[in-house]
Design an enzyme around this catalytic site. Sequence first.
Site, PDB file in Angstrom:
ATOM      1  N   GLY A 173      -4.513  -2.078  -0.723  1.00 63.05           N
ATOM      2  CA  GLY A 173      -3.711  -1.734  -1.889  1.00 63.05           C
ATOM      3  C   GLY A 173      -3.417  -0.246  -1.921  1.00 63.05           C
TER       4      GLY A 173
ATOM      5  CD  GLN B 251      -9.892   3.816   0.137  1.00 64.42           C
ATOM      6  OE1 GLN B 251      -9.392   3.854  -0.980  1.00 64.42           O
ATOM      7  NE2 GLN B 251      -9.192   4.089   1.230  1.00 64.42           N
TER       8      GLN B 251
ATOM      9  CB  CYS C  84      -7.178  -0.974   3.333  1.00 64.22           C
ATOM     10  SG  CYS C  84      -6.171   0.533   3.271  1.00 64.22           S
ATOM     11  CG  LEU C  85      -7.827  -0.025  -3.003  1.00 62.76           C
ATOM     12  CD1 LEU C  85      -7.904   1.484  -3.163  1.00 62.76           C
ATOM     13  CD2 LEU C  85      -6.775  -0.596  -3.954  1.00 62.76           C
TER      14      LEU C  85
ATOM     15  CE1 TYR D 155      -7.732   9.809  -3.456  1.00 66.94           C
ATOM     16  CE2 TYR D 155      -5.857   8.423  -2.867  1.00 66.94           C
ATOM     17  CZ  TYR D 155      -6.424   9.411  -3.655  1.00 66.94           C
ATOM     18  OH  TYR D 155      -5.671  10.001  -4.636  1.00 66.94           O
TER      19      TYR D 155
ATOM     20  CG  HIS E  97      -4.376  -2.650   7.267  1.00 63.69           C
ATOM     21  ND1 HIS E  97      -4.157  -3.345   6.098  1.00 63.69           N
ATOM     22  CD2 HIS E  97      -4.310  -1.338   6.934  1.00 63.69           C
ATOM     23  CE1 HIS E  97      -3.942  -2.493   5.095  1.00 63.69           C
ATOM     24  NE2 HIS E  97      -4.042  -1.272   5.585  1.00 63.69           N
TER      25      HIS E  97
ATOM     26  CG  ASN F 233      -0.567   2.571   4.428  1.00 62.22           C
ATOM     27  OD1 ASN F 233      -0.547   3.760   4.104  1.00 62.22           O
ATOM     28  ND2 ASN F 233       0.017   1.637   3.711  1.00 62.22           N
TER      29      ASN F 233
ATOM     30  CD  GLU G 210      -4.224  -6.761   7.278  1.00 60.25           C
ATOM     31  OE1 GLU G 210      -3.505  -5.904   6.744  1.00 60.25           O
ATOM     32  OE2 GLU G 210      -5.446  -6.599   7.467  1.00 60.25           O
TER      33      GLU G 210
ATOM     34  CB  SER H  85      -0.939   0.010   1.212  1.00 59.58           C
ATOM     35  OG  SER H  85      -1.877  -1.044   1.140  1.00 59.58           O
TER      36      SER H  85
ATOM     37  N   GLY I  84      -2.907   3.760  -3.607  1.00 59.50           N
ATOM     38  CA  GLY I  84      -3.467   4.715  -4.557  1.00 59.50           C
ATOM     39  C   GLY I  84      -4.936   5.036  -4.398  1.00 59.50           C
TER      40      GLY I  84
END
Length: 363
Positions: A219, A250, A246-247, A291, A331, A288, A333, A46, A221
């Site tokens: 991930g 989103q 996380c990503l 966005y 996260h 982390n 995990e 990430s 970006g």
Amino acid sequence: MKAALILEDGTIFAGEAFGAEAKMQLGEVVFNTGLTGYQEVLSDPSYFGQIVVMTYPLIGNYGLNRDDFESLRPFVKGFVVREHAKQPSNWRSQKTIDQVLKDYQIPGISGIDTRKLTRKIRYEGTMKAVIATGEFSLEEVNRLLQQPLPTNQVQQVSTRSLFASPGHGPRIVLVDFGAKYGILRELTKRGCDTIVVPYNVSAEEIERLQPDGILLSNGPGDPKDVPEAIAMIKKILGKYPLFGICLGHQLFALACGADTEKMKFGHRGGNQPVKELESGRVYITSQNHSYAVHERSLEGTELVITHISMNDGTIEGLRHRSLPAYSVQYHPEAAPGPYDSGYLFDRFLQMVTQAKRGEKADA
């Protein structure tokens, strides 16, 4: 060797080079507040494309080892510390941070005022920066700073092909947008028959694998740079229990009609407090991300907020009102000390079991 960190607003921090002696390296400069876990930070996909500033002043004091990597290699573009330990002391240590950065051609800079740099990022937001070592000209640096940052980060870190981590439990398709090993470890620990697929997998390809559940990984970006994933999630939503991290959180929100926005400086560290609204319990989480899901954009969708950040009130968890699908921004995990958030994997597998039995699965 001398080195400098040059921000796009012209601010220069002078220090000493360590790690790779790359002449100049461009990236987005961000900060992480973790007191430990620098090896996990370096190897978290990430962070692809970013120059990471560690706010804790001494980094590298317990070294690095083979077993604590979160991916096959580090992905950061540069590493910024107040002081790096040249002689780590820990029975598990196998290499110094300087050696690992050299191995993977990542420049580092030490000896700068990381408190001042962090305050600047907090007030002005993340920005482009260049780490320059040895002799360089400001004209060269400025030309590099004019270049746009990449938007294909997920493509760079995702697996190129499907692979399996066999188990005797439910079959879980893990969509890899830059998945940390921690996610795969948590599924393996619970006996899952996990199949890892690339970020651009189609809904039809997933259906052919006959999964019992879908996990959308973390991930790097902007989630809007992965439109193929949003289209895939729209097609599979409701067909299988779904869990996003996380990503993945989103992308799940975007697929359900919500919107995302870039944060001023994001959340990065192992000490981020998150409140679960249903129980009122506060968890200390590892995070982390740059966005976040825009709260007002949830109006008119089927999404319900389940978790919020205690620091700034941003959304940290969502669930679908009627379908077996939920997600978290942090996260689960990762264990910044306690393993409190591991229950989310158990909840996901309970949802999978209920769906297999034909029962209504509660997210």
